[in-house]
Scaffold this active site. Sequence first.
Site, mmCIF file in Angstrom:
data_model
loop_
_atom_site.group_PDB
_atom_site.id
_atom_site.type_symbol
_atom_site.label_atom_id
_atom_site.label_comp_id
_atom_site.label_asym_id
_atom_site.label_seq_id
_atom_site.Cartn_x
_atom_site.Cartn_y
_atom_site.Cartn_z
ATOM 1 N N HIS A 45 -10.892 -66.357 99.883
ATOM 2 C CA HIS A 45 -11.279 -67.688 99.422
ATOM 3 C C HIS A 45 -10.349 -68.756 99.999
ATOM 4 O O HIS A 45 -9.177 -68.812 99.662
ATOM 5 C CB HIS A 45 -11.205 -67.687 97.891
ATOM 6 C CG HIS A 45 -11.670 -68.931 97.234
ATOM 7 N ND1 HIS A 45 -10.835 -69.746 96.500
ATOM 8 C CD2 HIS A 45 -12.890 -69.510 97.195
ATOM 9 C CE1 HIS A 45 -11.524 -70.760 96.017
ATOM 10 N NE2 HIS A 45 -12.777 -70.646 96.428
ATOM 11 N N ARG A 46 -10.875 -69.559 100.906
ATOM 12 C CA ARG A 46 -10.091 -70.556 101.671
ATOM 13 C C ARG A 46 -8.957 -69.859 102.430
ATOM 14 O O ARG A 46 -7.875 -70.420 102.603
ATOM 15 C CB ARG A 46 -9.550 -71.658 100.751
ATOM 16 C CG ARG A 46 -10.602 -72.268 99.816
ATOM 17 C CD ARG A 46 -10.046 -73.339 98.903
ATOM 18 N NE ARG A 46 -10.885 -73.487 97.720
ATOM 19 C CZ ARG A 46 -10.572 -74.155 96.615
ATOM 20 N NH1 ARG A 46 -9.415 -74.806 96.565
ATOM 21 N NH2 ARG A 46 -11.395 -74.214 95.602
ATOM 22 N N GLU A 72 -13.556 -67.220 103.910
ATOM 23 C CA GLU A 72 -14.419 -68.204 103.246
ATOM 24 C C GLU A 72 -13.964 -69.607 103.613
ATOM 25 O O GLU A 72 -12.758 -69.883 103.713
ATOM 26 C CB GLU A 72 -14.330 -68.028 101.721
ATOM 27 C CG GLU A 72 -15.421 -68.754 100.959
ATOM 28 C CD GLU A 72 -15.054 -70.100 100.355
ATOM 29 O OE1 GLU A 72 -15.948 -70.774 99.826
ATOM 30 O OE2 GLU A 72 -13.870 -70.500 100.430
ATOM 31 N N ASP A 74 -15.154 -74.050 103.255
ATOM 32 C CA ASP A 74 -16.007 -75.123 102.750
ATOM 33 C C ASP A 74 -16.224 -76.100 103.889
ATOM 34 O O ASP A 74 -15.260 -76.654 104.435
ATOM 35 C CB ASP A 74 -15.309 -75.816 101.577
ATOM 36 C CG ASP A 74 -14.944 -74.829 100.493
ATOM 37 O OD1 ASP A 74 -15.848 -74.399 99.753
ATOM 38 O OD2 ASP A 74 -13.750 -74.457 100.406
ATOM 39 N N HIS A 87 -11.947 -78.256 101.385
ATOM 40 C CA HIS A 87 -12.603 -78.000 100.101
ATOM 41 C C HIS A 87 -12.906 -79.267 99.310
ATOM 42 O O HIS A 87 -14.045 -79.490 98.890
ATOM 43 C CB HIS A 87 -11.765 -77.060 99.227
ATOM 44 C CG HIS A 87 -12.378 -76.878 97.871
ATOM 45 N ND1 HIS A 87 -12.063 -77.683 96.782
ATOM 46 C CD2 HIS A 87 -13.333 -76.023 97.439
ATOM 47 C CE1 HIS A 87 -12.790 -77.315 95.747
ATOM 48 N NE2 HIS A 87 -13.566 -76.309 96.106
ATOM 49 N N GLU A 166 -19.615 -72.235 103.103
ATOM 50 C CA GLU A 166 -20.269 -73.056 102.069
ATOM 51 C C GLU A 166 -20.534 -74.462 102.582
ATOM 52 O O GLU A 166 -19.609 -75.106 103.101
ATOM 53 C CB GLU A 166 -19.373 -73.121 100.818
ATOM 54 C CG GLU A 166 -19.974 -74.028 99.744
ATOM 55 C CD GLU A 166 -19.117 -74.173 98.487
ATOM 56 O OE1 GLU A 166 -18.111 -73.449 98.349
ATOM 57 O OE2 GLU A 166 -19.474 -75.036 97.666
ATOM 58 N N GLN A 199 -23.534 -70.083 101.943
ATOM 59 C CA GLN A 199 -23.507 -70.289 100.491
ATOM 60 C C GLN A 199 -23.548 -71.769 100.182
ATOM 61 O O GLN A 199 -23.038 -72.600 100.944
ATOM 62 C CB GLN A 199 -22.232 -69.678 99.900
ATOM 63 C CG GLN A 199 -21.004 -69.990 100.732
ATOM 64 C CD GLN A 199 -19.677 -69.888 100.020
ATOM 65 O OE1 GLN A 199 -19.607 -69.828 98.800
ATOM 66 N NE2 GLN A 199 -18.606 -69.926 100.790
HETATM 67 O O1 G3P Z 1 -17.621 -70.646 97.427
HETATM 68 C C1 G3P Z 1 -17.291 -69.891 96.307
HETATM 69 C C2 G3P Z 1 -16.338 -70.700 95.573
HETATM 70 O O2 G3P Z 1 -15.447 -71.134 96.552
HETATM 71 C C3 G3P Z 1 -16.980 -71.869 94.921
HETATM 72 O O3 G3P Z 1 -16.063 -72.700 94.384
HETATM 73 O O4 G3P Z 1 -15.022 -74.864 94.400
HETATM 74 O O5 G3P Z 1 -13.795 -72.937 95.301
HETATM 75 O O6 G3P Z 1 -15.675 -73.886 96.563
HETATM 76 P P1 G3P Z 1 -15.096 -73.629 95.225
HETATM 77 CA CA CA Z 2 -16.156 -72.479 98.424
#
Ligand code: G3P
Ligand code: CA
Length: 359
Positions: A45-46, A72, A74, A87, A166, A199
């Site tokens: 995540h990031r 991952e 954004d 993000h 995302e 996503q």
């Molecule tokens: O993309 C999954 C998760 O990252 C969603 O929440 O706010 O961290 O992008 P966020």
């Molecule tokens: Ca995300």
Amino acid sequence: MLMRGKSVRRWCCLAVLPLAGLVDAGQGSELAARQGIPYPAVIAHRGASFDAPESTAPAYVLARELGADYLELDLQRTRDGVLVAVHDDDLQRTSDVAQRFPERRNSPVSAFTLAELKSLDAGSWFNQAYPERARERFNGQQILTLDEVMDIAQGNSQRRPGLYIETKVPSLFPGIEADLKATLQARGWLDKPGRVVLQSFDRNSLALLHQHMPQVPKVLLLWVGKGGMASASGQTFVESGETDKAAFYARQQPSSKAEFERWLDYAKAAGAIGTGPSAARTAGGAQSYADLVQPWMNRMTHDKGLLVHVYTVDETVDFDKVLAAGVDGIFTNRSGQLLRYFSRSLPLGEAQILDANGY
Ligand code: G3P
Ligand code: CA
């Protein structure tokens, strides 16, 4: 590459799950295999954002070297049309924008050119926020373009994670879905099933992604509250008068089972192969939200032929909980912890990898 060790991983994980969690394992692994998605999937995540500034080179290099299945990110777009990994809607939390561009400190990412974004320090904030994990080389890290994240993902022939992308606040970036397709296609990222997963919280954006890239797996992110499922409480955090966001979110539920099911149907209608529900973390904190991975929810999701990739958990107690409830993959800031949990071999520890890569 993404399917390597699938059956081994599956069984090593089932061994640590309580019986209640076994109900969906077969369904989930079959659904994942059909899409070329590792099971259970480790989604950085990031990047490895517990150990390095989120969405920067050290975070993504570390996640790659640890062996995460996906990096991952954004996706947003600069004023001059370049796709970048950021993000937040603005740059205040994760950069020195307030010093560099004080008059635009609150402006969205789209108000800056790539050159302006590249002039920001996207690493020092991490050293200040987490002195126990600070490193001199994090200072001055830059915001990355999508191309640069791809370069990192392709940077080690022995370890080639996929990308889990995302579209963030896509209503601010008309056409970003087509831009993304062009970039992925130009670099051959659409050639292998499951190498990219797309996503969004935004159903319209997901449908557009499906229109442009029908063959690429997509996940609808699930959330209780504004822009997501109606909540049983009918209250927003502000209306609740609470001070602890995580405690507020932990009490939030979809208004009904029918409401939850409606969102699964939205996911299917938009072309998704899975959902990305939120999790409530045992320890609370900034990334703790409503518990949308209760066993009945995951059963219903699997029964509709959809996978479940939960966001975002980092601790063993929560890995236990969400896996027992039947999820098929986990967004985590601590890829190393999750890979160890799954008994997947790590070449080195996090600190050694950062050292070895010059950070
Ligand atoms: O993309 C999954 C998760 O990252 C969603 O929440 O706010 O961290 O992008 P966020
Ligand atoms: Ca995300």
